[in-house]
Design an enzyme around this catalytic site. Structure first.
Site, PDB file in Angstrom:
ATOM      1  CG  ASP A   1       1.894  -2.597  -8.452  1.00 20.55           C
ATOM      2  OD1 ASP A   1       1.751  -2.154  -9.618  1.00 20.55           O
ATOM      3  OD2 ASP A   1       1.083  -3.380  -7.925  1.00 20.55           O
TER       4      ASP A   1
ATOM      5  NE  ARG B   1      -4.215  -1.459  -0.014  1.00 27.35           N
ATOM      6  CZ  ARG B   1      -4.325  -2.523  -0.793  1.00 27.35           C
ATOM      7  NH1 ARG B   1      -3.312  -2.889  -1.566  1.00 27.35           N
ATOM      8  NH2 ARG B   1      -5.443  -3.231  -0.814  1.00 27.35           N
TER       9      ARG B   1
ATOM     10  N   GLY C   1      -0.179  -5.299  -9.557  1.00 25.85           N
ATOM     11  CA  GLY C   1       0.473  -6.516  -9.101  1.00 25.85           C
ATOM     12  C   GLY C   1      -0.472  -7.696  -8.997  1.00 25.85           C
TER      13      GLY C   1
ATOM     14  CG  HIS D   1      -2.379  -0.776  -6.724  1.00 25.06           C
ATOM     15  ND1 HIS D   1      -2.737  -0.026  -5.631  1.00 25.06           N
ATOM     16  CD2 HIS D   1      -2.319  -2.068  -6.277  1.00 25.06           C
ATOM     17  CE1 HIS D   1      -2.900  -0.814  -4.580  1.00 25.06           C
ATOM     18  NE2 HIS D   1      -2.642  -2.058  -4.951  1.00 25.06           N
TER      19      HIS D   1
ATOM     20  CD  GLU E   1      -2.872   3.184  -5.762  1.00 22.09           C
ATOM     21  OE1 GLU E   1      -3.913   2.515  -5.931  1.00 22.09           O
ATOM     22  OE2 GLU E   1      -1.817   2.698  -5.352  1.00 22.09           O
TER      23      GLU E   1
END
Length: 312
Positions: free
Chosen positions: A260, A236, A286, A284, A265
């Site tokens: 990531d 995070r 992953g 993000h 965001e």
């Protein structure tokens, strides 16, 4: 068509889609999709309109306002493992269960962490750009060899342990910190957090975001780390003080970072990370693979159904 028209209880999904395998499990419900870029206000409005018995959370946040807009709400089920976007205290106060699809995307996220680590250690992005510009840097460039180096993993759940196995396969020394993990394999040396800062050539984050660890990567902890370390974050964004990391990369204290997840965001245009060549970025994703998409959807649906059954 609303749940009132079909007579089926409603489920709000904070996304535009779910895997077909998950849809099949939820055929007795009316699914209401919030779209590709849902907002908190939009989710509240859908809850007010459809009074769902459950919410499946993929994107955006679900807070007290959404819960209060849906008196029938009994379960909030996360499409994934991280529940920091759900106000769990508000849910507990209202008797609403919060469920997470723990471990189902572990392979995908760990592979992304390894990819980011290798990209940083081998200067992959920069060398690709240099070659496309006509350069041949064989005589001047030296990459980092990971074999024999030490990786420190913060968080030893399903993802952290999978990353540990891959790092061990690269002949890395594996240190791990997790006060809650049990039964970790022998190739992970459990150590205090301070030892990770002191010993690790690579620090990789695999822990949930909590009030206690928010901003754990900051100017003070980075100052304790080995000069030239690599940071990887597939957990995070809130775990990292982004300004402190940027300064540490610019100063060379951090050799490179593979990220990531981010504090905000989607990342806004003009974010300083975008101009820093030693920070490798991915949006993000992953846990976003074809297999993980199915696994997370099915797990979210099953968790929801189990929780509703327990709630009576």
């Amino acid at each position: 068509m609303s749940s009132r028209a079909t007579g089926k209880p409603a489920i709000v999904v904070t996304a535009a889609d779910l895997a077909p395998e998950a849809l099949a499990l939820l055929q007795d419900f009316e699914l209401v999709f919030a779209g590709k870029t849902p907002t908190e206000d939009g989710i509240v409005e859908l809850c007010r309109k459809h009074n769902p018995v459950a919410i499946i959370v993929r994107y955006s946040k679900v807070g007290a306002a959404a819960m209060d807009a849906a008196p029938a709400l009994r379960v909030i089920s996360k499409h994934g493992s991280g529940t920091d976007t759900i106000d769990k205290a508000a849910a507990a106060q209202r008797g609403i269960r919060v469920e997470a699809a723990v471990g189902v995307n572990a392979a995908a996220v760990a592979e992304q962490a390894l990819t980011l680590l290798l990209a940083c250690a081998k200067s992959l992005v920069g060398l690709d750009q240099r070659m496309r510009a006509g350069h041949w840097d064989k005589a001047t460039h030296k990459s980092l060899e990971l074999g024999g180096k030490t990786i420190g993993l913060i968080g030893l759940g399903a993802i952290g342990q999978r990353m540990a196995a891959m790092a061990h396969g690269l002949n890395m020394r594996v240190l791990g910190f997790d006060p809650y993990a049990q039964g970790t394999p022998d190739h992970i040396a459990r150590v205090p957090l301070e030892e990770i800062w002191r010993e690790a050539d690579v620090v990789s984050l695999h822990c949930p975001l909590t009030d206690d660890n928010r901003g754990m990567i900051n100017a003070a902890t980075l100052a304790q780390c080995k000069p030239g370390m690599i940071l990887v974050n597939t957990a995070r964004g809130g775990l990292v003080d982004e300004e402190a990391l940027l300064q540490a990369v610019r100063s060379g204290r951090v050799q490179a970072a593979g990220l990531d997840s981010f504090a905000v965001e989607p990342m806004a245009a003009g974010h300083p990370f975008q101009q820093e060549p030693r920070i490798v970025l991915s949006p993000h994703i992953g846990g976003v693979t074809s297999a993980a998409y199915v696994n997370m959807g099915v797990a979210a649906a099953r968790n929801l159904l189990d929780a509703l059954a327990r709630a009576g």
